[in-house]
Design a protein around this motif. Structure first.
Motif, PDB file in Angstrom:
ATOM      1  N   GLY A 143      43.517  34.422  53.218  1.00  0.00           N
ATOM      2  CA  GLY A 143      42.397  35.341  53.081  1.00  0.00           C
ATOM      3  C   GLY A 143      42.751  36.788  52.815  1.00  0.00           C
ATOM      4  N   LEU A 144      41.689  37.562  52.569  1.00  0.00           N
ATOM      5  CA  LEU A 144      41.789  39.001  52.379  1.00  0.00           C
ATOM      6  C   LEU A 144      41.580  39.709  53.714  1.00  0.00           C
ATOM      7  CD1 LEU A 144      39.646  39.439  49.128  1.00  0.00           C
ATOM      8  CD2 LEU A 144      42.111  39.023  49.331  1.00  0.00           C
TER       9      LEU A 144
ATOM     10  N   ALA B 281      38.454  33.179  45.204  1.00  0.00           N
ATOM     11  CA  ALA B 281      37.735  33.650  44.020  1.00  0.00           C
ATOM     12  C   ALA B 281      38.574  34.635  43.227  1.00  0.00           C
ATOM     13  CB  ALA B 281      36.408  34.274  44.434  1.00  0.00           C
ATOM     14  N   ALA B 282      39.274  35.526  43.916  1.00  0.00           N
ATOM     15  CA  ALA B 282      40.134  36.492  43.226  1.00  0.00           C
ATOM     16  C   ALA B 282      41.272  35.798  42.487  1.00  0.00           C
ATOM     17  CB  ALA B 282      40.689  37.505  44.225  1.00  0.00           C
ATOM     18  N   VAL B 283      41.891  34.814  43.134  1.00  0.00           N
ATOM     19  CA  VAL B 283      42.981  34.072  42.490  1.00  0.00           C
ATOM     20  C   VAL B 283      42.446  33.291  41.293  1.00  0.00           C
ATOM     21  CG1 VAL B 283      44.664  32.214  42.808  1.00  0.00           C
ATOM     22  CG2 VAL B 283      44.359  33.938  44.599  1.00  0.00           C
ATOM     23  N   ALA B 284      41.307  32.635  41.467  1.00  0.00           N
ATOM     24  CA  ALA B 284      40.740  31.828  40.386  1.00  0.00           C
ATOM     25  C   ALA B 284      40.377  32.677  39.177  1.00  0.00           C
ATOM     26  CB  ALA B 284      39.509  31.077  40.884  1.00  0.00           C
TER      27      ALA B 284
ATOM     28  N   GLY C 209      41.812  35.608  38.435  1.00  0.00           N
ATOM     29  CA  GLY C 209      42.923  36.456  38.023  1.00  0.00           C
ATOM     30  C   GLY C 209      42.721  37.915  38.365  1.00  0.00           C
ATOM     31  N   ARG C 210      42.104  38.179  39.504  1.00  0.00           N
ATOM     32  CA  ARG C 210      41.785  39.556  39.885  1.00  0.00           C
ATOM     33  C   ARG C 210      42.666  40.044  41.027  1.00  0.00           C
ATOM     34  NH1 ARG C 210      36.995  41.580  37.666  1.00  0.00           N
ATOM     35  NH2 ARG C 210      36.654  40.406  35.754  1.00  0.00           N
ATOM     36  N   ASP C 211      42.923  41.363  41.007  1.00  0.00           N
ATOM     37  CA  ASP C 211      43.556  42.041  42.125  1.00  0.00           C
ATOM     38  C   ASP C 211      42.427  42.663  42.938  1.00  0.00           C
ATOM     39  OD1 ASP C 211      45.183  43.361  43.891  1.00  0.00           O
ATOM     40  OD2 ASP C 211      45.768  44.951  42.498  1.00  0.00           O
TER      41      ASP C 211
ATOM     42  N   GLY D  21      34.436  36.758  35.040  1.00  0.00           N
ATOM     43  CA  GLY D  21      35.609  35.888  34.916  1.00  0.00           C
ATOM     44  C   GLY D  21      36.890  36.681  34.873  1.00  0.00           C
ATOM     45  N   ALA D  22      37.914  36.082  34.307  1.00  0.00           N
ATOM     46  CA  ALA D  22      39.225  36.709  34.258  1.00  0.00           C
ATOM     47  C   ALA D  22      39.195  37.916  33.346  1.00  0.00           C
ATOM     48  CB  ALA D  22      40.268  35.705  33.767  1.00  0.00           C
ATOM     49  N   PRO D  23      39.961  38.990  33.657  1.00  0.00           N
ATOM     50  CA  PRO D  23      39.967  40.185  32.828  1.00  0.00           C
ATOM     51  C   PRO D  23      40.655  39.924  31.501  1.00  0.00           C
ATOM     52  CG  PRO D  23      41.629  40.348  34.539  1.00  0.00           C
ATOM     53  CD  PRO D  23      40.865  39.086  34.805  1.00  0.00           C
TER      54      PRO D  23
END
Length: 378
Positions: A335-336, A355-358, A360-362, A376-378
């Motif tokens: 978790g965060l 959700a962040a991993v899925a 592709g977010r930091d 979605g992904a950046p």
């Protein structure tokens, strides 16, 4: 994509029961808006709606329009311009400062069923919808679907237009965005003239697999479902792995790690191990560390994880796989850092990280981020 699958499932069920429905589809956005192209709302014959295409300012009118479209089958293209400061005409005061085009059409059951079948099989789908027929002769709301490689089936749109570009060609005709958007709107040429089409790249909903059905697992399942994931729960104890305890889960399995089917562990599956027993955590990890899953969350503190990995062979009878095969996928603690304690906050922390991993977010505060928000992904 879970909300889209839910809407398609509901629309198909209504249609097969002989109750026609309408679909309000955001076809294009200029400026800022609450939802992006591809957002949908289902309107049932009785006027009930499922889903949303705005922050609430457009839905009432679209429900009224949808009731008429469901009855007649005649699609309507509706344009809402909220770029003025007053926003007086719609009376919403939304401040979105955007122009939104919404196509209200009656979907074909064959399209709904075909897209769902592809998504449930784990395949990405290309779905094309005629927004403005121009002089093409193809009615607005006609659709065709297939896979990005050009395989799959075509729906009524392919049957109604001789010489219409192959679906694989249509996939490549429109300039596909590089910013993570899943839909693109543009005009394409047909032998009779050009028409405006929305082409969407629909991907199967990501899966959260919860291994361990203890007291804190229902909160994890509920939040994962709300966040748009498909939810699977597995436990070796039949009394814990009861579907009645997990109404938000898609499937609940009573199965030992060694008997779990390989189909549970896919590149679209994000796993949280939370049996609260070292031996059973280790036995699940034996499967996961060599599986092609992108995220393995191991609940508990670092010291517990170190002990588990140090005694891995004692618990499983097998040596620990080389770290380079799994270390980058193992998240412990899960978790965060959001604060709080108890099942709810732990679930929020874990699902937010997944959700962040899925995507592709930091993770960061959106207030600290500059530029347009992206899906979605950046």
């Amino acid at each position: 994509m879970r909300d889209l699958e839910d809407i398609f499932e509901a629309g198909l069920a209504e249609s097969e029961a002989g109750r026609p429905v309408a679909m309000a589809l955001v076809a294009g956005v200029e400026g800022s808006a609450y939802r992006h192209a591809g957002a949908r709302m289902l309107v049932r014959s009785g006027g009930a709606a499922e889903g949303a295409v705005s922050g609430g300012c457009l839905e009432n009118e679209l429900v009224r329009a949808g009731a008429g479209v469901a009855a007649t089958g005649e699609a309507q293209l509706m344009t809402y311009d909220m770029r003025t400061d007053e926003d007086a005409f719609w009376g919403s005061g939304s401040g979105c400062a955007g122009l939104v085009r919404v196509l209200v059409h009656r979907p074909e059951p064959e399209i709904l069923r075909g897209v769902l079948d592809e998504l449930r099989a784990g395949r990405t789908v290309c779905l094309a919808t005629v927004v403005d027929p121009g002089k093409s002769g193809i009615p607005a709301g006609s659709q065709a679907f297939g896979t990005p490689s050009g395989g799959g089936e075509e729906g009524p749109m392919g049957e109604k237009a001789a010489g219409y570009p192959a679906l694989a060609d249509l996939w490549n005709v429109l300039p596909w965005p590089e910013d993570g958007r899943r839909a693109v709107y543009g005009r394409v040429e047909t032998p009779s003239g050009d028409m405006a089409v929305l082409v969407e790249r629909l991907t199967p909903a990501p899966v959260i697999l919860i291994l361990g059905a203890g007291h804190d697992a229902p909160a994890m399942a509920d939040l994962a479902r709300t966040a748009g994931f498909r939810v699977l729960v597995a436990d070796h104890r039949p009394g814990y792995a009861a579907a009645s305890r997990f109404p938000s889960a898609d499937h609940v399995f009573a199965v030992a790690p060694e008997k779990a089917p390989d189909s549970l562990f896919t590149p679209n599956t994000y796993v949280v191990v939370m049996t609260h027993q070292l031996e059973w955590d280790a036995r699940w990890l034996k499967r996961l560390l060599v599986a092609d899953v992108p995220y393995i969350g191991l609940l508990g503190p670092r010291d517990r994880a170190r002990r588990l990995l140090a005694q891995f062979s004692d618990w499983t009878g097998s040596p620990l796989p080389p770290a380079e095969k799994w270390e980058h996928r193992l998240y412990n603690p899960v978790g965060l850092d959001l604060g709080g304690e108890g099942p709810g906050p732990v679930a929020l922390s874990a699902v937010a990280q997944i959700a962040a991993v899925a995507n592709g977010r930091d993770p960061q505060h959106l207030s600290a981020r500059w530029g347009a928000l992206q899906v979605g992904a950046p």
